[in-house]
Design a protein around this motif. Structure first.
Motif, short mmCIF file in Angstrom:
data_model
loop_
_atom_site.label_atom_id
_atom_site.label_comp_id
_atom_site.label_asym_id
_atom_site.label_seq_id
_atom_site.Cartn_x
_atom_site.Cartn_y
_atom_site.Cartn_z
N GLU A 1 0.71 -1.25 -0.04
CA GLU A 1 0.13 0.12 0.19
C GLU A 1 0.89 1.36 0.10
N GLY A 2 0.46 2.28 -0.84
CA GLY A 2 1.36 3.24 -1.15
C GLY A 2 2.40 3.56 -1.86
N ARG A 3 2.49 2.43 -2.55
CA ARG A 3 3.32 2.18 -4.01
C ARG A 3 5.01 2.07 -3.76
N HIS A 4 5.39 3.07 -2.86
CA HIS A 4 6.77 2.89 -2.32
C HIS A 4 7.65 2.94 -3.74
N ILE A 5 7.28 3.67 -4.59
CA ILE A 5 8.28 3.97 -5.79
C ILE A 5 9.44 4.83 -5.39
N PHE A 6 10.47 4.76 -6.27
CA PHE A 6 11.70 5.57 -6.11
C PHE A 6 11.70 6.83 -6.59
N THR A 7 11.19 7.83 -6.11
CA THR A 7 10.88 9.01 -6.76
C THR A 7 11.68 9.79 -7.23
N SER A 8 12.90 9.80 -7.00
CA SER A 8 13.99 10.46 -7.42
C SER A 8 14.70 9.90 -8.82
N MET A 9 14.14 8.62 -9.06
CA MET A 9 14.82 7.79 -9.97
C MET A 9 13.83 7.90 -11.35
N THR A 10 14.21 7.61 -12.64
CA THR A 10 13.18 7.46 -13.63
C THR A 10 12.32 6.41 -13.63
N VAL A 11 11.28 6.41 -14.46
CA VAL A 11 10.45 5.47 -14.64
C VAL A 11 11.23 4.21 -15.08
N LYS A 12 12.09 4.31 -15.95
CA LYS A 12 12.90 3.16 -16.64
C LYS A 12 13.98 2.60 -15.44
N ASP A 13 14.46 3.45 -14.70
CA ASP A 13 15.47 2.92 -13.62
C ASP A 13 14.66 2.17 -12.49
N ASN A 14 13.16 2.55 -12.30
CA ASN A 14 12.46 2.05 -11.35
C ASN A 14 12.32 0.57 -11.79
N LEU A 15 11.95 0.30 -13.03
CA LEU A 15 11.60 -0.98 -13.48
C LEU A 15 12.75 -1.95 -13.33
N LYS A 16 14.15 -1.30 -13.84
CA LYS A 16 15.24 -2.08 -13.71
C LYS A 16 15.51 -2.41 -12.24
N MET A 17 15.10 -1.60 -11.45
CA MET A 17 15.42 -1.99 -9.93
C MET A 17 14.36 -3.07 -9.56
N GLY A 18 13.33 -3.43 -10.09
CA GLY A 18 12.43 -4.56 -9.96
C GLY A 18 13.24 -5.90 -10.48
N ALA A 19 14.30 -5.86 -11.29
CA ALA A 19 14.83 -7.07 -11.80
C ALA A 19 16.19 -7.08 -11.02
N TYR A 20 16.19 -6.56 -9.72
CA TYR A 20 17.59 -6.53 -9.07
C TYR A 20 17.93 -8.16 -8.82
N ILE A 21 17.02 -8.95 -8.69
CA ILE A 21 17.51 -10.40 -8.38
C ILE A 21 17.84 -11.29 -9.79
N ARG A 22 17.92 -10.75 -10.75
CA ARG A 22 18.03 -11.23 -12.03
C ARG A 22 19.44 -10.91 -12.82
N SER A 23 19.73 -11.92 -13.60
CA SER A 23 21.20 -11.42 -14.24
C SER A 23 20.77 -11.72 -15.89
N ALA B 1 10.02 9.41 -11.31
CA ALA B 1 8.96 8.82 -10.77
C ALA B 1 7.94 9.73 -10.00
N GLY B 2 8.65 10.58 -9.28
CA GLY B 2 7.87 11.45 -8.37
C GLY B 2 7.14 12.36 -8.77
N THR B 3 7.09 12.62 -10.26
CA THR B 3 6.40 13.48 -11.07
C THR B 3 5.00 12.97 -11.57
N LEU B 4 4.98 11.68 -11.58
CA LEU B 4 3.87 11.12 -12.23
C LEU B 4 2.50 11.10 -11.34
#
Length: 235
Positions: A83-105, A132-135
């Protein structure tokens, strides 16, 4: 796929969950509904390992994950959108998505999965270089779900995806949830909008002050007068 047995959770002297038993079948959408303070989010946090002061068994594909760290649970294919989304507001949308794949290579597959997320959420592609914080609120919710999908979850847990969104956006988010499920991802959904949740779910549990008071096929719970009492937190 997921089986929760006799789950109990306390915050100091406050008992948040008393004796929770629930199951989520592979390929299904299961919803957990109830009033504010019923303990819905506590169930998800217990399952995903973001709280530790719990008792009981949490089985994912037959393996007890109750005492695993949160990142180890993600590695097993269970991903939680809080709840509350907890996105990384000071990162771009693309970099947020990349963070989602942090366990992958698997870089090539990561690129394909990012394209898949952009196909699901075209607005994220349009704003991929934007902070992301501007969305808008709806776009941030899309980003939170998209970031979770980048971890390739077998089971996706969503906590209040419609919170704070305009009715048209709520409908769009729930249509996307159905699309994600049709593509093979099992979903456990916590939602205060009971009618919307029940309209997309296969099975439902109603939580009232830390106890499950009703359960059954979602279609059977729609319009149930007892459900209204439990949802409003009345005895």
């Amino acid at each position: 796929m997921l089986k929760v047995e006799h789950l109990k959770l306390s915050y100091g002297a406050i008992k948040a969950l008393h004796d929770i038993n629930l199951q989520v079948a592979r390929g299904s959408i299961v919803t957990l509904i109830g009033a504010n303070g019923a303990g819905k989010s506590s169930v998800l946090h217990s399952i995903s390992g973001t709280v530790n002061n719990k008792q009981g068994n949490i089985l994912l594909d037959g393996v007890n994950i109750n005492h695993l760290k949160a990142h180890k649970i993600v590695e097993r294919g269970l991903v939680h959108v809080p709840e509350g989304r907890h996105i990384f507001t000071s990162m771009t949308v693309k970099d947020n998505l990349k963070m989602g794949a942090y366990i992958r290579s698997d870089e090539a597959q990561i690129k394909l999965d990012m394209k898949h997320v952009y196909d699901l959420f075209p607005r994220l592609y349009e704003r991929r270089r934007q902070m992301a914080g501007t969305l808008s609120g709806g776009e941030q919710q899309m980003l939170a779900i998209g970031r979770a999908l980048m971890a390739k979850p077998k089971l996706l847990m969503l906590d209040e995806p419609s919170m704070g969104l305009a009715p048209l956006l709520v409908k769009e988010i729930f249509n996307i949830i159905k699309d994600i499920n049709k593509l093979g991802t099992t979903i456990l959904l916590v939602e205060q909008n009971a009618n919307m949740a029940l309209s997309v779910a296969d099975y439902a549990y109603v939580l009232e002050v830390g106890n499950i008071t009703y359960e059954g096929k979602a279609e059977n719970l729609l319009g149930n007068s007892n459900l209204k009492k439990a949802y409003l937190g009345k005895a």
